[in-house]
Design a protein around this motif. Structure first.
Motif, PDB file in Angstrom:
ATOM      1  N   SER A   1      -0.923  60.734  47.308  1.00  0.00           N
ATOM      2  CA  SER A   1      -1.315  60.899  48.686  1.00  0.00           C
ATOM      3  C   SER A   1      -1.451  59.399  49.271  1.00  0.00           C
ATOM      4  O   SER A   1      -1.657  58.343  48.483  1.00  0.00           O
ATOM      5  N   LEU A   2      -1.438  59.266  50.436  1.00  0.00           N
ATOM      6  CA  LEU A   2      -1.841  58.066  51.549  1.00  0.00           C
ATOM      7  C   LEU A   2      -3.033  57.828  51.980  1.00  0.00           C
ATOM      8  O   LEU A   2      -3.250  57.870  53.108  1.00  0.00           O
ATOM      9  N   GLY A   3      -4.285  58.166  51.251  1.00  0.00           N
ATOM     10  CA  GLY A   3      -5.667  58.152  51.910  1.00  0.00           C
ATOM     11  C   GLY A   3      -5.558  59.531  52.658  1.00  0.00           C
ATOM     12  O   GLY A   3      -5.448  60.491  52.178  1.00  0.00           O
TER      13      GLY A   3
ATOM     14  N   ALA B   1       5.836  54.984  60.533  1.00  0.00           N
ATOM     15  CA  ALA B   1       5.151  54.975  59.068  1.00  0.00           C
ATOM     16  C   ALA B   1       4.607  53.799  58.542  1.00  0.00           C
ATOM     17  O   ALA B   1       3.597  54.010  57.859  1.00  0.00           O
ATOM     18  N   THR B   2       4.676  52.598  59.284  1.00  0.00           N
ATOM     19  CA  THR B   2       3.915  51.416  58.760  1.00  0.00           C
ATOM     20  C   THR B   2       2.681  51.332  59.428  1.00  0.00           C
ATOM     21  O   THR B   2       1.547  51.115  58.951  1.00  0.00           O
ATOM     22  N   VAL B   3       2.718  51.487  60.761  1.00  0.00           N
ATOM     23  CA  VAL B   3       1.313  51.335  61.713  1.00  0.00           C
ATOM     24  C   VAL B   3       0.666  52.774  61.520  1.00  0.00           C
ATOM     25  O   VAL B   3      -0.878  52.433  61.359  1.00  0.00           O
ATOM     26  N   GLY B   4       1.104  54.005  61.592  1.00  0.00           N
ATOM     27  CA  GLY B   4       0.305  55.040  61.681  1.00  0.00           C
ATOM     28  C   GLY B   4      -0.059  55.566  60.462  1.00  0.00           C
ATOM     29  O   GLY B   4      -1.054  56.010  60.271  1.00  0.00           O
ATOM     30  N   LEU B   5       1.029  55.519  59.427  1.00  0.00           N
ATOM     31  CA  LEU B   5       0.814  56.071  58.184  1.00  0.00           C
ATOM     32  C   LEU B   5      -0.108  55.078  57.012  1.00  0.00           C
ATOM     33  O   LEU B   5      -0.431  55.317  56.232  1.00  0.00           O
ATOM     34  N   GLY B   6       0.255  53.720  57.207  1.00  0.00           N
ATOM     35  CA  GLY B   6      -0.318  52.763  56.625  1.00  0.00           C
ATOM     36  C   GLY B   6       0.602  52.412  55.419  1.00  0.00           C
ATOM     37  O   GLY B   6      -0.080  51.590  54.385  1.00  0.00           O
TER      38      GLY B   6
END
Length: 530
Positions: free
Chosen positions: A52-54, A97-102
């Motif tokens: 997962s990504l947090g 994907a970079t800004v929103g998902l981190g």
């Protein structure tokens, strides 16, 4: 390689096996999340996920527009397979994907259908910058290839299956597919020798490989391949005289059809490219089909060579007439010794088997230079021409290309010249290429070491600068005889000078290289220290 929380005895199907592979990939690469995506129409959908990504809402079934994805940028060459810090890369810093998902680091390798079409990606991402080395990237590609094998038999069901079958069926039944043709160039003779037929489809998905992948998934793969091949072959009479047509077919398609249905009026103008990633269960059956084609005059090519192990088995089992270097190998080869070594080996394999080596995807003149030095003389790529509809031209505009470094024009005998250069660089004997005016165009490390200088220092001098004054006239006399076509080689004992001016005796063997009209091009010098 043991992954947590999953026992082998608990695995019940292909999806579970791939999830285990994703667990292994995440552990091996020390990343936060791994997934296998599938490209469907104009979207990228996550099929299987590990980690997962947090708090980011990324789970199986999550999708996003394909055009906004990292994957799209990898496949069209805007970014490499690895992005160590997505915020530091102008192509990725502003993506959702970079800004929103981190996502701060990314690596993606393709998942392919049996015909080589890219159907998705295996990706590993983290919420922190991280470098993935070459070995980890190769490991991920191995897992992606395994995932491709496991998932290719997982059926598409329900409405999706009916929708795809209807879409593919309309293209076949109503002749909606159109063909474009990309030139294949023989640079040794400065001419277009053939054209590869490439399919284009109406509407979404925009990418042709996705159409073929969808067709395979719903049982129409062979039907669509054969329809595309027939459509291209029907256009063969409109191609320039003296050129051949190259069409793609998987081994599965080749072994499933009546080969007579594909035969053009002149079979000698047809080349069948066998797609590299297809699994072959029975090579004897495939060899029988190939032999029938060859008996009729059709030539066989192995496509995408170097992109996987299957291509080399195709070469060894089938003895193709043409071997095509995959664009993933040829692009960027100018700065990659590993790719150079691979193509050098493929060039030798092709030479020993009597096959022609063709480099695909050539876009950068620097890559063209390096491929030429490695012994490739036939090319395909945007540098020579983009795919275009009929009518097509067999004229080659070399004026638009940059000549190889250090030359003012293209050599009259590129293959002769580049093969000598390739031999020079790998020779165990002190060796140099000497221009007609005495300039040292290229020297190997052994030559420089003999002179107690660096390669750069030697190449900045002339052979006159390096020769003892008392021996210079004898050397020049023999050179003049070569230039006057009175001899093709000579051997003398002479003294060279080290940086301090001390003489170093050696036997010198010189051969003049000429073009077909006997015009001298340059000298090859081999030095045997005494």
């Amino acid at each position: 390689m043991e992954a947590p929380d999953t026992g082998v005895d608990e695995l019940t199907g292909a999806e579970d096996l791939v999830r285990r592979l994703l667990d292994v990939a995440r552990t091996r690469t020390d990343t936060d999340m791994t997934w296998v995506s599938r490209f469907r129409a104009d979207r990228m959908e996550l099929v299987l996920v590990s980690g997962s990504l947090g708090t980011a809402p990324v789970e199986e079934g999550w999708s996003s527009p394909y055009v906004d994805s990292y994957c799209a940028r990898v496949l069209d060459g805007r970014i490499g397979n690895v992005v160590s810090d997505t915020l530091a890369d102008p192509e990725t810093c502003g993506l959702d994907a970079t800004v929103g998902l981190g996502i701060r680091s990314y690596v993606g390798v393709p998942v392919k259908a049996p015909n080589g079409a890219v159907t998705g990606m295996l990706c590993a991402v983290s919420a922190r910058p991280r470098t993935i080395d070459d070995r980890e990237q190769e490991f991920l590609q191995m897992l992606a290839d395994t995932a491709s094998d496991l998932l290719r038999d997982v059926p598409i069901v329900g409405d999706d299956r009916r929708r795809i079958r209807d879409r593919v069926g309309r293209v076949i039944n109503h002749g909606l597919l159109r063909t474009v043709f990309q030139p294949i160039v023989d640079l040794e003779h400065s001419r277009v020798v053939g054209f590869e037929a490439l399919s284009r489809f109406p509407g979404e998905p925009a990418r042709p490989d996705q159409w073929f992948a969808d067709a395979i998934a719903v049982g129409l793969g062979v039907a669509l391949e054969v329809h595309a091949a027939r459509t291209a072959i029907e256009a063969m009479p409109e191609l320039p005289e003296g050129t051949y047509l190259s069409v793609n077919l998987s081994p599965t398609a080749l072994m499933s059809i009546d080969l007579d249905e594909l035969m053009p009026e002149d079979p000698t103008r047809l080349v069948i490219e066998l797609t590299e990633h297809a699994r072959v269960g029975d090579y004897q059956e495939l060899r029988t089909a190939v032999q029938r084609l060859r008996a009729a005059g059709v030539r066989i090519a192995v496509d995408d060579a170097g992109a996987g192990f299957a291509s080399f088995r195709h070469i060894l089992e089938l003895g193709p007439d043409i071997v095509k270097v995959d664009l993933s190998i040829s692009q960027g080869i100018a700065d990659d010794p590993a790719r150079q070594a691979l193509v050098g080996g493929m060039a030798e394999l092709a030479h020993q088997s009597g096959a022609t080596l063709v480099a695909e995807g050539v876009e950068d003149p620097r890559d063209l230079d390096r491929l030429s030095i490695l012994g490739v003389s036939v090319f395909q790529g945007y540098l020579f021409g983009r795919p275009s509809p009929l009518p097509v031209s067999d004229r080659l505009a070399l004026s638009s290309l940059r000549p190889p470094t250090g030359r003012t024009k293209w050599p009259s005998e590129p293959v002769i010249e580049t093969r000598f250069e390739s031999a020079i660089m790998s020779s165990a004997v002190p060796t140099a290429i000497v221009e007609l005016d005495g300039t040292l165009r290229s020297v190997n490390q052994h030559f420089a070491a003999f002179l107690r200088r660096s390669v750069a220092d030697v190449e900045a001098l002339t052979f006159q600068d390096l020769t003892h004054p008392d021996d210079l006239e004898t050397d020049l006399c023999h050179l003049r005889q070569c230039l006057a076509d009175q001899r093709d080689s000579y051997r003398i004992t002479k003294r060279y000078l080290d940086p301090s001016g001390q003489p170093m005796p050696a036997d010198l063997i010189v051969t003049v290289v000429r073009d077909r009209s006997r015009r001298p091009l340059y000298f090859i010098s081999h030095v045997l220290p005494l």
